[in-house]
Design a protein around this motif. Structure first.
Motif, short mmCIF file in Angstrom:
data_model
loop_
_atom_site.label_atom_id
_atom_site.label_comp_id
_atom_site.label_asym_id
_atom_site.label_seq_id
_atom_site.Cartn_x
_atom_site.Cartn_y
_atom_site.Cartn_z
N ASN A 89 0.83 -1.35 -0.02
CA ASN A 89 0.06 0.10 -0.07
C ASN A 89 0.76 1.22 0.05
OD1 ASN A 89 -2.70 -1.33 -0.18
ND2 ASN A 89 -2.47 -1.65 2.12
N ALA A 90 2.25 1.12 -0.03
CA ALA A 90 2.93 2.31 0.05
C ALA A 90 2.75 3.15 -1.53
CB ALA A 90 4.40 1.93 -0.10
N THR A 91 2.92 4.38 -1.22
CA THR A 91 2.61 5.25 -2.24
C THR A 91 3.63 5.43 -3.38
OG1 THR A 91 3.29 7.26 -0.98
CG2 THR A 91 1.03 6.79 -0.81
N PRO A 92 3.25 5.82 -4.49
CA PRO A 92 4.48 5.88 -5.57
C PRO A 92 5.59 6.83 -5.12
CG PRO A 92 2.15 6.08 -6.64
CD PRO A 92 2.24 6.18 -4.89
N SER A 93 6.53 6.29 -5.83
CA SER A 93 6.99 5.50 -6.72
C SER A 93 7.26 4.03 -6.34
CB SER A 93 8.34 5.94 -7.46
OG SER A 93 8.94 4.91 -8.15
N ARG A 94 6.63 3.07 -6.97
CA ARG A 94 6.77 1.71 -6.44
C ARG A 94 6.60 0.74 -7.77
NH1 ARG A 94 0.40 1.63 -4.25
NH2 ARG A 94 -0.59 2.03 -5.78
N LEU A 95 7.14 -0.63 -7.30
CA LEU A 95 6.98 -1.38 -8.37
C LEU A 95 5.47 -2.20 -8.73
CD1 LEU A 95 10.26 -3.74 -8.07
CD2 LEU A 95 9.43 -2.10 -9.79
N GLY A 96 4.67 -1.84 -7.84
CA GLY A 96 3.41 -2.54 -7.94
C GLY A 96 3.24 -3.76 -7.33
N LEU A 97 4.13 -4.30 -6.70
CA LEU A 97 3.99 -5.70 -5.91
C LEU A 97 2.87 -5.69 -5.07
CD1 LEU A 97 7.63 -5.75 -4.69
CD2 LEU A 97 6.68 -7.18 -6.67
N VAL A 114 17.49 2.10 -8.93
CA VAL A 114 16.89 2.46 -10.12
C VAL A 114 15.46 3.03 -9.81
CG1 VAL A 114 16.40 1.67 -12.65
CG2 VAL A 114 18.51 0.86 -11.46
N LYS A 115 14.49 2.59 -9.55
CA LYS A 115 12.96 2.85 -9.50
C LYS A 115 12.94 3.60 -8.41
CE LYS A 115 8.88 2.71 -10.50
NZ LYS A 115 8.11 3.77 -11.31
N PHE A 189 24.76 1.08 -8.11
CA PHE A 189 24.50 2.55 -8.04
C PHE A 189 24.73 3.08 -9.67
CE2 PHE A 189 25.03 2.14 -3.53
CZ PHE A 189 23.73 2.72 -3.31
N ASN A 190 25.36 2.36 -10.57
CA ASN A 190 25.91 2.73 -11.86
C ASN A 190 25.09 2.06 -12.90
OD1 ASN A 190 27.62 4.13 -13.53
ND2 ASN A 190 28.95 2.65 -13.95
N GLU A 191 24.05 1.33 -12.47
CA GLU A 191 23.15 0.72 -13.53
C GLU A 191 22.28 1.73 -14.05
OE1 GLU A 191 21.57 -2.88 -11.77
OE2 GLU A 191 23.42 -3.92 -11.80
N ASP A 192 21.99 1.76 -15.45
CA ASP A 192 21.16 2.65 -15.98
C ASP A 192 19.67 2.27 -16.16
OD1 ASP A 192 21.39 1.16 -17.93
OD2 ASP A 192 22.40 2.54 -19.19
N SER A 193 19.42 1.03 -15.93
CA SER A 193 17.89 0.34 -16.00
C SER A 193 17.98 -0.94 -15.05
CB SER A 193 17.58 0.19 -17.40
OG SER A 193 18.72 -0.97 -17.91
N ARG A 199 9.02 -5.44 -17.63
CA ARG A 199 8.96 -3.81 -17.57
C ARG A 199 10.28 -3.38 -17.21
NH1 ARG A 199 4.73 0.50 -15.17
NH2 ARG A 199 5.90 2.28 -16.06
N THR A 200 10.75 -2.49 -18.17
CA THR A 200 12.30 -2.05 -17.86
C THR A 200 12.01 -0.60 -17.52
OG1 THR A 200 13.36 -3.27 -19.73
CG2 THR A 200 14.33 -1.07 -18.69
N TYR A 201 12.67 -0.08 -16.33
CA TYR A 201 12.49 1.00 -15.53
C TYR A 201 13.96 1.65 -15.79
CZ TYR A 201 8.62 -0.73 -13.32
OH TYR A 201 7.28 -1.50 -13.13
N ARG A 202 14.01 3.07 -16.08
CA ARG A 202 15.25 3.74 -16.41
C ARG A 202 15.69 4.15 -15.02
NH1 ARG A 202 17.67 2.30 -20.60
NH2 ARG A 202 18.99 3.95 -20.43
N ASN A 203 17.10 4.57 -14.58
CA ASN A 203 17.40 5.33 -13.47
C ASN A 203 16.94 6.69 -13.46
OD1 ASN A 203 18.90 6.07 -11.21
ND2 ASN A 203 20.84 4.66 -11.90
N HIS A 204 16.44 6.96 -12.31
CA HIS A 204 15.88 8.39 -11.91
C HIS A 204 17.17 9.37 -12.11
CE1 HIS A 204 12.13 7.10 -9.75
NE2 HIS A 204 11.95 6.64 -11.00
N ASN A 205 18.20 8.81 -11.66
CA ASN A 205 19.58 9.56 -11.90
C ASN A 205 20.02 9.78 -13.34
OD1 ASN A 205 21.94 11.06 -11.49
ND2 ASN A 205 23.16 9.42 -9.93
#
Length: 431
Positions: A89-97, A114-115, A189-193, A199-205
């Motif tokens: 029930n956590a608010t976004p951002s989330r994976l939707g588990l 990343v997410k 920390f250096n992964e860009d996705s 579903r692929t998520y892009r690094n917010h950084n």
């Protein structure tokens, strides 16, 4: 690796102070801090110890706790972490588990980095702490042990909580601790996705992979905090940790972070021969006392007319290096250039003008200041840097000056430095 204590080695007023845009300076949520990890030299500090909301920078501490648990065998990389109803029930951002689902510890790491998944953060806190509230207490205790003296955690995600606060300096300490203590996990920390359930998520950084040398760390945002980021970057022998808090937008935050990173690396290249050391136990210079010394230095010049800083009508107060200068352990610096012989009609002598960019308690600090600002005006290319000792009311100060300038060169140099918010005033011959 650098010890946490070394973060307080030195606070310098460098070229970086000139790159903070007025929009940032006027933003009450803004704070910034740049430190060279390997030496502990602080390259930029603006409101770095002011109380701020960490937002998702909190997940850096959650990750530190998770890495620690993996190293001690409390949990394995491939062990599954269960998602509770509270986590789901956590608010976004989330994976939707969904409640009852699981995620491996390794994928949890990627989801946090990343997410910035809040549902995963809550689940990790519950798994390691027996409950998120209890985990917040454990985080705070561990943070204090790492030297994060201005930080309190109340949850694992960074979601709004008025009692969850930190400082820009503490977030830099945490970033250094992550790299120092868990280098084998730092590559996450250096992964860009990150790909999850197709579903692929892009690094917010977005600085990762875009700005040369950037290899992490974390972004964060809640309405109360503004846009935060902690960035690590390595070029050659230098590794920087840059913290921006309170950005007005993600784009403005990232642009400012990139600006500080580039300026810091440029500054470090100019400072290869500078080695300054101090310790946490060193006494602090009293800022009020230091300002008094500088004010007397200006008064002792006995100026007959208003001095200039750029195009300003009156010079602002001289900027003071508030550092542990009395306790510095530095390599001896070359002696200042000997004063020129006084001649008749000094105002007619070519190159008899100078500019002053500060006054300091040590010759070394004055030389540092000269090295820091020399690159910002072409008018200083042929100038002679000098630290001039002066005794004022029983106190010795060193005036940081560029000498052998014409009047036009002196005023042009001050205009150039003023444009970057560096204090400067032209000094007529004989003063």
């Amino acid at each position: 690796m650098i010890k946490t204590a070394h973060l307080l080695i030195l606070t310098l007023s460098l070229a970086l102070s000139g790159v903070s845009a007025p929009a940032h300076a006027n933003n009450s949520r803004y704070a910034a801090f740049v430190v060279e990890e390997n030496t502990g030299v602080v390259l930029h500090s603006r409101r770095s110890e002011a109380e701020r909301y960490p937002a998702s920078l909190t997940k850096m501490m959650t990750l530190y706790m998770l890495f620690e648990a993996i190293e001690t065998g409390e949990i394995g990389l491939h062990d599954q972490i269960r998602i509770s109803a509270n986590a789901a029930n956590a608010t976004p951002s989330r994976l939707g588990l969904r409640a009852g689902q699981t995620i491996s510890a390794e994928n949890a790491i990627r989801a946090l980095v990343v997410k910035s998944a809040n549902d995963v953060a809550v689940a990790v806190g519950e798994r390691l702490g027996g409950g998120e509230s209890r985990f917040g207490e454990l985080m705070t205790t561990r943070a204090s042990e790492l030297g994060l003296t201005g930080t309190t955690f109340r949850n694992a995600s960074g979601l709004p909580n008025s009692r969850q606060t930190t400082t820009a300096r503490d977030m830099a300490r945490l970033a250094i601790a992550l790299h120092r203590d868990y280098p084998d996990y730092f590559e996450y920390f250096n992964e860009d996705s990150f790909t999850w359930n197709g579903r692929t998520y892009r690094n917010h950084n977005t600085l990762v992979g875009r700005v040369r040398g950037v290899d992490g760390l974390k972004t964060g945002y809640i309405r109360a905090s503004g846009f935060n980021v902690v960035v690590s970057a390595e070029r050659g022998d230098h590794r920087l940790i840059t913290v921006i808090m309170g950005g007005p937008t993600a784009a403005a935050r990232d642009a400012h972070a990139e600006e500080l990173i580039e300026a810091a690396f440029a500054t470090l290249e100019q400072r290869q021969d500078t080695r300054l050391f101090a310790t946490l136990s060193s006494p602090r210079i009293n800022p009020v006392r230091q300002q008094d010394l500088i004010a007397r230095d200006v008064a002792a010049l006995h100026l007959d007319e208003p001095t200039e800083m750029g195009s300003a009508d009156q010079p602002p107060a001289l900027q003071v290096v508030l550092a542990d200068e009395d306790a510095m352990r530095a390599e001896p610096l070359p002696p200042a250039t000997a004063p020129a012989t006084r001649r008749a009609e000094p105002s007619l002598i070519h190159g008899a003008w100078s500019i002053q960019v500060g006054a300091y308690n040590t010759s070394g600090a004055a030389h540092d200041r000269l090295a820091e600002v020399a690159i910002f005006s072409g008018a200083l290319d042929s100038a002679q840097p000098a630290a001039r000792a002066v005794d004022i009311s029983g106190d010795r100060l060193w005036r940081a000056r560029f000498e052998a300038l014409t009047e036009d060169e002196a005023r042009l140099a001050c205009r150039d430095l003023s444009a970057r918010n560096h204090p400067c005033f032209a000094v007529a011959p004989g003063r």
